[in-house]
Design a protein around this motif. Structure first.
Motif, PDB file in Angstrom:
ATOM      1  N   MET A  10      -5.417  18.740  -2.540  1.00 53.30           N
ATOM      2  CA  MET A  10      -3.984  18.934  -2.318  1.00 53.30           C
ATOM      3  C   MET A  10      -3.759  20.409  -2.257  1.00 53.30           C
ATOM      4  O   MET A  10      -4.283  21.165  -3.224  1.00 53.30           O
ATOM      5  CB  MET A  10      -2.982  18.290  -3.281  1.00 53.30           C
ATOM      6  N   ASN A  11      -3.086  20.910  -1.024  1.00 54.85           N
ATOM      7  CA  ASN A  11      -3.010  22.463  -1.179  1.00 54.85           C
ATOM      8  C   ASN A  11      -1.205  22.805  -0.996  1.00 54.85           C
ATOM      9  O   ASN A  11      -0.762  23.842  -1.170  1.00 54.85           O
ATOM     10  CB  ASN A  11      -3.401  22.768   0.065  1.00 54.85           C
ATOM     11  N   CYS A  12      -0.523  21.806  -0.675  1.00 55.35           N
ATOM     12  CA  CYS A  12       1.168  22.018  -0.417  1.00 55.35           C
ATOM     13  C   CYS A  12       1.873  20.756  -0.845  1.00 55.35           C
ATOM     14  O   CYS A  12       1.325  19.812  -1.078  1.00 55.35           O
ATOM     15  CB  CYS A  12       1.348  22.248   0.998  1.00 55.35           C
ATOM     16  N   HIS A  14       3.529  19.254   1.182  1.00 52.00           N
ATOM     17  CA  HIS A  14       3.506  17.981   1.950  1.00 52.00           C
ATOM     18  C   HIS A  14       2.288  17.144   1.466  1.00 52.00           C
ATOM     19  O   HIS A  14       2.205  15.862   1.795  1.00 52.00           O
ATOM     20  CB  HIS A  14       3.168  18.520   3.594  1.00 52.00           C
ATOM     21  N   CYS A  15       1.148  17.680   1.180  1.00 52.38           N
ATOM     22  CA  CYS A  15      -0.075  16.919   0.740  1.00 52.38           C
ATOM     23  C   CYS A  15       0.516  16.180  -0.590  1.00 52.38           C
ATOM     24  O   CYS A  15       0.170  14.867  -0.544  1.00 52.38           O
ATOM     25  CB  CYS A  15      -1.038  17.943   0.365  1.00 52.38           C
ATOM     26  N   LYS A  18       2.397  13.128   0.793  1.00 49.17           N
ATOM     27  CA  LYS A  18       1.673  12.190   1.469  1.00 49.17           C
ATOM     28  C   LYS A  18       0.863  11.324   0.530  1.00 49.17           C
ATOM     29  O   LYS A  18       0.676   9.898   0.522  1.00 49.17           O
ATOM     30  CB  LYS A  18       0.324  13.010   2.372  1.00 49.17           C
ATOM     31  N   VAL A  19       0.257  11.869  -0.815  1.00 49.84           N
ATOM     32  CA  VAL A  19      -0.198  11.097  -1.804  1.00 49.84           C
ATOM     33  C   VAL A  19       0.629  10.153  -2.314  1.00 49.84           C
ATOM     34  O   VAL A  19       0.270   8.925  -2.522  1.00 49.84           O
ATOM     35  CB  VAL A  19      -0.929  11.927  -2.800  1.00 49.84           C
ATOM     36  N   LEU A  36       1.950  18.751  -7.850  1.00 47.91           N
ATOM     37  CA  LEU A  36       0.990  19.470  -7.116  1.00 47.91           C
ATOM     38  C   LEU A  36       0.156  20.642  -8.022  1.00 47.91           C
ATOM     39  O   LEU A  36      -0.954  20.722  -8.028  1.00 47.91           O
ATOM     40  CB  LEU A  36       1.769  20.226  -6.215  1.00 47.91           C
ATOM     41  N   TYR A  64      -7.523  12.531   0.527  1.00 49.51           N
ATOM     42  CA  TYR A  64      -7.802  13.323  -0.979  1.00 49.51           C
ATOM     43  C   TYR A  64      -8.795  12.499  -1.784  1.00 49.51           C
ATOM     44  O   TYR A  64      -9.383  11.462  -1.199  1.00 49.51           O
ATOM     45  CB  TYR A  64      -6.493  13.306  -1.465  1.00 49.51           C
TER      46      TYR A  64
END
Length: 69
Positions: A10-12, A14-15, A18-19, A36, A64
């Motif tokens: 995960m980078n942001c 939004h990630c 999504k998870v 995060l 991921y």
């Protein structure tokens, strides 16, 4: 049951969203909260409907990697 998962990739925000969405769509999951910064997710679920493998698959399918602490 409550468990902590480690999520990698995960980078942001939004990630993380999504998870979180992928986990909450698993049958039996009552709540999933992704942090995060810690790269973790706290998952609350009904263990009669959900397995660890189902949760890991949901995260993997979202793109991921996941493991349980």
């Amino acid at each position: 049951m409550k468990k902590m998962m480690t999520i990698t990739g995960m980078n942001c925000a939004h990630c993380a969203a999504k998870v979180e969405k992928a986990l909450t769509e698993v049958p039996g999951v009552k709540k999933a909260k992704v942090d995060l910064k810690k790269a973790q997710s706290k998952v609350k679920y009904d263990e009669t409907q959900t397995t660890d493998d189902m949760l890991i698959k949901a995260v993997t399918d979202a793109g991921y990697s996941a493991s349980f602490n």
